[in-house]
Write a protein that holds these residues in place. Structure first.
Motif, PDB file in Angstrom:
ATOM      1  N   ALA A 101     -16.968  38.505  51.037  1.00 20.85           N
ATOM      2  CA  ALA A 101     -16.849  38.325  49.615  1.00 20.85           C
ATOM      3  C   ALA A 101     -18.130  39.141  49.219  1.00 20.85           C
ATOM      4  N   PRO A 102     -19.551  38.931  49.661  1.00 19.73           N
ATOM      5  CA  PRO A 102     -20.735  39.492  49.238  1.00 19.73           C
ATOM      6  C   PRO A 102     -20.795  40.893  49.536  1.00 19.73           C
ATOM      7  N   THR A 103     -20.073  41.523  50.559  1.00 18.97           N
ATOM      8  CA  THR A 103     -20.201  43.087  50.912  1.00 18.97           C
ATOM      9  C   THR A 103     -19.348  43.404  49.922  1.00 18.97           C
ATOM     10  N   PHE A 104     -18.416  43.234  49.355  1.00 18.26           N
ATOM     11  CA  PHE A 104     -17.343  43.819  48.317  1.00 18.26           C
ATOM     12  C   PHE A 104     -17.931  43.741  47.132  1.00 18.26           C
ATOM     13  N   ALA A 105     -18.419  42.783  46.808  1.00 21.21           N
ATOM     14  CA  ALA A 105     -19.407  42.634  45.576  1.00 21.21           C
ATOM     15  C   ALA A 105     -20.430  43.464  45.520  1.00 21.21           C
ATOM     16  N   ARG A 106     -21.280  43.763  46.469  1.00 20.45           N
ATOM     17  CA  ARG A 106     -22.195  44.957  46.395  1.00 20.45           C
ATOM     18  C   ARG A 106     -21.710  46.062  46.339  1.00 20.45           C
ATOM     19  N   LEU A 107     -20.482  46.563  47.070  1.00 26.65           N
ATOM     20  CA  LEU A 107     -20.001  47.698  47.038  1.00 26.65           C
ATOM     21  C   LEU A 107     -19.558  47.898  45.569  1.00 26.65           C
ATOM     22  N   PHE A 156     -21.123  50.877  42.855  1.00 24.75           N
ATOM     23  CA  PHE A 156     -20.240  51.912  42.540  1.00 24.75           C
ATOM     24  C   PHE A 156     -20.208  51.719  41.022  1.00 24.75           C
ATOM     25  N   TYR A 157     -20.036  50.829  40.245  1.00 24.91           N
ATOM     26  CA  TYR A 157     -19.909  50.780  38.903  1.00 24.91           C
ATOM     27  C   TYR A 157     -21.066  51.271  38.357  1.00 24.91           C
ATOM     28  N   ALA A 158     -22.321  51.012  38.906  1.00 25.85           N
ATOM     29  CA  ALA A 158     -23.645  51.433  38.137  1.00 25.85           C
ATOM     30  C   ALA A 158     -23.538  52.812  38.134  1.00 25.85           C
ATOM     31  N   GLY A 159     -23.023  53.568  38.945  1.00 24.09           N
ATOM     32  CA  GLY A 159     -22.979  54.934  39.159  1.00 24.09           C
ATOM     33  C   GLY A 159     -21.832  55.498  38.199  1.00 24.09           C
ATOM     34  N   VAL A 160     -20.803  55.005  38.154  1.00 24.03           N
ATOM     35  CA  VAL A 160     -19.634  55.440  37.222  1.00 24.03           C
ATOM     36  C   VAL A 160     -20.192  55.143  35.997  1.00 24.03           C
ATOM     37  N   ALA A 199     -13.043  45.557  34.776  1.00 20.53           N
ATOM     38  CA  ALA A 199     -13.016  46.586  35.595  1.00 20.53           C
ATOM     39  C   ALA A 199     -13.511  46.564  37.263  1.00 20.53           C
ATOM     40  N   GLU A 200     -14.708  46.078  37.020  1.00 21.55           N
ATOM     41  CA  GLU A 200     -15.366  45.879  38.357  1.00 21.55           C
ATOM     42  C   GLU A 200     -14.640  44.655  39.216  1.00 21.55           C
ATOM     43  N   THR A 201     -14.237  43.817  38.334  1.00 18.08           N
ATOM     44  CA  THR A 201     -13.473  42.391  39.015  1.00 18.08           C
ATOM     45  C   THR A 201     -12.304  42.981  39.711  1.00 18.08           C
ATOM     46  N   ARG A 202     -11.728  43.710  38.826  1.00 21.42           N
ATOM     47  CA  ARG A 202     -10.383  44.101  39.580  1.00 21.42           C
ATOM     48  C   ARG A 202     -10.362  44.971  40.531  1.00 21.42           C
ATOM     49  N   LEU A 203     -11.352  45.805  40.514  1.00 21.97           N
ATOM     50  CA  LEU A 203     -11.459  46.767  41.843  1.00 21.97           C
ATOM     51  C   LEU A 203     -11.701  45.902  42.857  1.00 21.97           C
ATOM     52  N   ARG A 204     -12.645  44.998  42.623  1.00 19.69           N
ATOM     53  CA  ARG A 204     -13.335  44.218  43.867  1.00 19.69           C
ATOM     54  C   ARG A 204     -12.335  43.308  44.488  1.00 19.69           C
ATOM     55  N   MET A 205     -11.439  42.609  43.529  1.00 16.33           N
ATOM     56  CA  MET A 205     -10.433  41.904  44.225  1.00 16.33           C
ATOM     57  C   MET A 205      -9.140  42.736  44.971  1.00 16.33           C
ATOM     58  N   PHE A 206      -9.055  43.890  44.249  1.00 16.48           N
ATOM     59  CA  PHE A 206      -7.950  44.823  45.082  1.00 16.48           C
ATOM     60  C   PHE A 206      -8.545  45.204  46.470  1.00 16.48           C
ATOM     61  N   LEU A 207      -9.980  45.445  46.615  1.00 17.32           N
ATOM     62  CA  LEU A 207     -10.303  45.899  47.812  1.00 17.32           C
ATOM     63  C   LEU A 207     -10.384  44.778  48.980  1.00 17.32           C
ATOM     64  N   GLN A 228      -3.312  37.473  40.259  1.00 22.05           N
ATOM     65  CA  GLN A 228      -3.517  37.888  38.896  1.00 22.05           C
ATOM     66  C   GLN A 228      -2.578  38.863  38.203  1.00 22.05           C
ATOM     67  N   ARG A 229      -2.695  39.815  39.039  1.00 22.24           N
ATOM     68  CA  ARG A 229      -2.183  41.273  38.656  1.00 22.24           C
ATOM     69  C   ARG A 229      -0.899  41.705  39.061  1.00 22.24           C
ATOM     70  N   GLY A 230      -0.286  40.841  39.996  1.00 22.65           N
ATOM     71  CA  GLY A 230       1.100  41.308  40.593  1.00 22.65           C
ATOM     72  C   GLY A 230       0.713  42.486  41.741  1.00 22.65           C
ATOM     73  N   HIS A 231       2.065  43.010  41.569  1.00 23.79           N
ATOM     74  CA  HIS A 231       1.865  44.351  42.898  1.00 23.79           C
ATOM     75  C   HIS A 231       1.035  45.297  42.338  1.00 23.79           C
ATOM     76  N   PRO A 232       0.074  45.587  43.203  1.00 17.77           N
ATOM     77  CA  PRO A 232      -0.810  46.752  42.939  1.00 17.77           C
ATOM     78  C   PRO A 232      -0.542  47.896  42.161  1.00 17.77           C
ATOM     79  N   ARG A 233       0.736  48.870  42.615  1.00 15.86           N
ATOM     80  CA  ARG A 233       1.207  49.904  41.893  1.00 15.86           C
ATOM     81  C   ARG A 233      -0.031  50.514  41.350  1.00 15.86           C
ATOM     82  N   LEU A 234      -0.571  50.993  42.385  1.00 15.43           N
ATOM     83  CA  LEU A 234      -2.070  51.552  41.762  1.00 15.43           C
ATOM     84  C   LEU A 234      -1.709  53.208  41.253  1.00 15.43           C
ATOM     85  N   ARG A 235      -0.904  53.812  41.897  1.00 23.48           N
ATOM     86  CA  ARG A 235      -0.396  55.269  41.041  1.00 23.48           C
ATOM     87  C   ARG A 235       0.085  54.919  39.647  1.00 23.48           C
TER      88      ARG A 235
END
Ligand code: HEM
Length: 135
Positions: free
Chosen positions: A20-26, A30-34, A52-60, A73-80
């Motif tokens: 978890a700490p690695t994905f939180a850092r990632l 990332f969002y600091a840049g975005v 938004a940051e939480t959703r991407l972290r949880m997905f990854l 929390q979000r169901g099937h990713p269906r990212l496209r």
């Protein structure tokens, strides 16, 4: 393209890169840049950057074999499908990858883990593109 899914062997990857700490850092990096990117920032919900940051972290985390909180929390990713409301052309895709590359670099992972993670992110970013120059 088929949707990203959790591979049976992914658990080891999640643990090996530091969990978890690695994905939180990632995603934090990332969002600091975005947030400061003139191409990307306007696409995101201005009043919900933390969400938004939480959703991407949880997905990854889920993709790489960690907790399945994303789907709980979000169901099937269906990212496209979830990206369809956003116009993602070459500029948006490349900006996303630019900030993600910086974020991955900041983790200083062993080269083979870096390559595994980056290979997936590049592929996923290409699959999320939904506008082309001739459109
Ligand atoms: C959500 C943009 C690529 C995973 C979003 C959102 C935007 C966005 C504007 C809405 C923010 C929110 O409220 O959550 C982009 C752009 C990309 C891109 C411009 C450039 C190619 C990717 C990639 C992945 C990804 C490659 C996965 C590896 C996600 C996830 C969400 C999301 C998990 C939240 C979906 C949800 O549950 O609602 N993206 N994205 N995105 N993106 Fe991306």
């Amino acid at each position: 393209m088929s949707e990203p899914r959790t591979l049976p062997s992914a658990r080891a990857f999640y643990d090996e890169v530091g969990g978890a700490p690695t994905f939180a850092r990632l995603v934090s990096r990332f969002y600091a840049g975005v947030r400061t990117d003139p191409v990307l920032a306007p696409l995101y919900p201005q009043d919900d950057w933390d969400g938004a940051e939480t959703r991407l972290r949880m997905f990854l985390e889920q993709y790489w074999g960690g907790p399945t909180t994303y789907s709980d929390q979000r169901g099937h990713p269906r990212l496209r499908m979830r990206h369809a409301p956003f116009a993602i052309g070459v500029a948006e895709r490349d900006a996303w990858l630019f900030h993600m590359r910086e974020a991955v670099d900041s983790l200083e992972l062993p080269p083979e883990h870096d390559a595994t993670l980056w290979g997936y992110l590049e592929m996923a970013a290409r699959s999320m593109q939904n506008r082309w120059p001739d459109d």
